[in-house]
Design a protein around this motif. Sequence first.
Motif, PDB file in Angstrom:
ATOM      1  N   SER A 254       0.809  -1.218   0.000  1.00 29.42           N
ATOM      2  CA  SER A 254       0.000   0.000   0.000  1.00 29.42           C
ATOM      3  C   SER A 254       0.844   1.271   0.000  1.00 29.42           C
ATOM      4  CB  SER A 254      -0.930   0.011   1.221  1.00 29.42           C
ATOM      5  OG  SER A 254      -0.174   0.005   2.424  1.00 29.42           O
ATOM      6  N   ARG A 256       3.407   1.855  -2.032  1.00 27.26           N
ATOM      7  CA  ARG A 256       4.058   2.030  -3.331  1.00 27.26           C
ATOM      8  C   ARG A 256       3.809   3.414  -3.928  1.00 27.26           C
ATOM      9  NH1 ARG A 256       2.020  -1.868  -5.303  1.00 27.26           N
ATOM     10  NH2 ARG A 256       3.709  -3.398  -5.387  1.00 27.26           N
ATOM     11  N   GLU A 257       2.548   3.827  -3.956  1.00 29.60           N
ATOM     12  CA  GLU A 257       2.200   5.085  -4.618  1.00 29.60           C
ATOM     13  C   GLU A 257       2.817   6.282  -3.899  1.00 29.60           C
ATOM     14  OE1 GLU A 257      -1.785   7.485  -6.213  1.00 29.60           O
ATOM     15  OE2 GLU A 257      -1.956   5.490  -5.321  1.00 29.60           O
ATOM     16  N   LEU A 258       2.723   6.315  -2.565  1.00 30.02           N
ATOM     17  CA  LEU A 258       3.298   7.420  -1.796  1.00 30.02           C
ATOM     18  C   LEU A 258       4.799   7.512  -2.035  1.00 30.02           C
ATOM     19  CD1 LEU A 258       3.322   9.610   0.410  1.00 30.02           C
ATOM     20  CD2 LEU A 258       3.485   7.764   2.110  1.00 30.02           C
ATOM     21  N   TYR A 259       5.470   6.382  -1.958  1.00 29.70           N
ATOM     22  CA  TYR A 259       6.923   6.358  -2.147  1.00 29.70           C
ATOM     23  C   TYR A 259       7.299   6.840  -3.548  1.00 29.70           C
ATOM     24  CZ  TYR A 259      11.484   4.236  -3.197  1.00 29.70           C
ATOM     25  OH  TYR A 259      12.777   4.010  -3.611  1.00 29.70           O
ATOM     26  N   THR A 260       6.649   6.281  -4.560  1.00 28.63           N
ATOM     27  CA  THR A 260       7.020   6.590  -5.941  1.00 28.63           C
ATOM     28  C   THR A 260       6.733   8.044  -6.285  1.00 28.63           C
ATOM     29  OG1 THR A 260       6.528   4.292  -6.554  1.00 28.63           O
ATOM     30  CG2 THR A 260       6.733   5.887  -8.343  1.00 28.63           C
ATOM     31  N   GLU A 261       5.543   8.517  -5.939  1.00 28.49           N
ATOM     32  CA  GLU A 261       5.180   9.888  -6.288  1.00 28.49           C
ATOM     33  C   GLU A 261       6.047  10.909  -5.555  1.00 28.49           C
ATOM     34  OE1 GLU A 261       1.008  10.413  -5.748  1.00 28.49           O
ATOM     35  OE2 GLU A 261       0.472   9.182  -7.498  1.00 28.49           O
ATOM     36  N   ILE A 285       4.362   0.150 -13.192  1.00 33.55           N
ATOM     37  CA  ILE A 285       4.016   1.394 -12.520  1.00 33.55           C
ATOM     38  C   ILE A 285       3.389   2.341 -13.539  1.00 33.55           C
ATOM     39  CG2 ILE A 285       4.958   3.376 -11.262  1.00 33.55           C
ATOM     40  CD1 ILE A 285       5.110   0.826  -9.693  1.00 33.55           C
ATOM     41  N   LYS A 286       2.327   3.037 -13.145  1.00 32.92           N
ATOM     42  CA  LYS A 286       1.682   3.981 -14.052  1.00 32.92           C
ATOM     43  C   LYS A 286       2.465   5.284 -14.068  1.00 32.92           C
ATOM     44  CE  LYS A 286      -3.014   2.179 -13.453  1.00 32.92           C
ATOM     45  NZ  LYS A 286      -4.394   2.507 -13.041  1.00 32.92           N
ATOM     46  N   SER A 287       3.592   5.262 -14.727  1.00 30.26           N
ATOM     47  CA  SER A 287       4.423   6.456 -14.790  1.00 30.26           C
ATOM     48  C   SER A 287       5.336   6.355 -15.994  1.00 30.26           C
ATOM     49  CB  SER A 287       5.261   6.602 -13.513  1.00 30.26           C
ATOM     50  OG  SER A 287       6.172   7.670 -13.638  1.00 30.26           O
ATOM     51  N   HIS A 329       6.976   6.384   3.929  1.00 28.03           N
ATOM     52  CA  HIS A 329       5.938   5.458   4.383  1.00 28.03           C
ATOM     53  C   HIS A 329       6.215   4.902   5.776  1.00 28.03           C
ATOM     54  CE1 HIS A 329       9.093   3.589   2.015  1.00 28.03           C
ATOM     55  NE2 HIS A 329       8.913   2.472   2.684  1.00 28.03           N
TER      56      HIS A 329
END
Length: 403
Positions: A254, A256-261, A285-287, A329
Amino acid sequence: MALVLFLALSLAVTLLAVIVVKQRARYDWLSERVRMVIDSSRENTANLKDLTQDVRVVDGVVAAATRWPSTPTIRRWSEPTERVVLLLPGAAYHLPEVTRLADVLASREVPVRLASGRPHWLRLEAGARWITEDVYDLPSPDQLGEDVSAVVTLKDWGGYGDVVAAAKARGIPTFAKVEGAQDFNDVDTGQDRKPYTHADHILCQGQNDFDALTGSRFIIGSSRLERLWSAPPAPRPPARAIINVNFTYGVLDSARELYTESAIEGCRIAGIPYTLAIHPAEYAIKSAHTSTIPISRLLDVGTVLISRFSTVPFEAMARDIAFIYHNPHGEKVPTFQNPEGAFDVSTNAAELGEAIAQNGPGKDVRKRSATFFAKQVDMDPQRSSAERTADVINSTTTRFSKV
């Protein structure tokens, strides 16, 4: 009755049409996602040097190949003609450890055999292109007998746990070599693996591992990391951040998004280009700016590594590449919680942007991280990790005589 049948048929046709449209939409989305990842990888590899088949990676260092890579195959298990030390790698980066150990044991006239479970082979196959040793199917627990003198694995749980247990039950000595950074107490995994508590003897990379574990354990270093540390630093390319994305096997999924963004935003604040290095077990990853090229290759074109808990930071330090521990995170595994001056820590995008600005070219990363690294990876200038490992196996195993 005819009207009822007509209405039922009409409803069925309508539902089928809806399903087809939805599936088509999902197919289009997946196709677009695949195209985006491929295009992004092409964009990010355009400036990588020599990304062709006549280049290989040796412990994360690009070197010219002396031959075309072979097409690796896994051989069916067959009974050895003499007792063998069974070596069980679980991933491509384990191969430098087991192949060098195999060479040292063979020089001491101790027969060896490499084997892999089929699930592990998926992670092993790419690296197996560059070794000359045969790799066999993992024997079943029932096949372990007098023809195996010892079992050496880099993971003594999960896919290799049954083999370790069966070997111990038959009086065959078992050794587990710590594969890298490890959450020994499963602080963040949400699992109950009890890693490196199942084998008879644990082979530790450094004092950190030794202190975290109990029982029969030996500090023997790491073949891969000691060679990286001793190699001359490569000239650094233009500034680029490599962001390690490795939320795999259900661990902190859960986050992943916080870390990546936040990592991407930190790079934007610092004004530095970046590439997302996607772990082989990570889903897409959607990026943009993603690459599935092995991260060891990507580090060749990076000047700073941004990573959460992983073994990759050890490689970056060994290669004189700056590392920033990014933990927005709040993971709790202790390995990187006390940097001892070896690296910077960030918990949000603003802190990361500032840390990137402070880790520009010209920093002596090895000097800065020497104390921290030595606790994680012990190095003996007189004896290689493979020799130290072989010493332990020789001193604790008495089953080397031929069958």
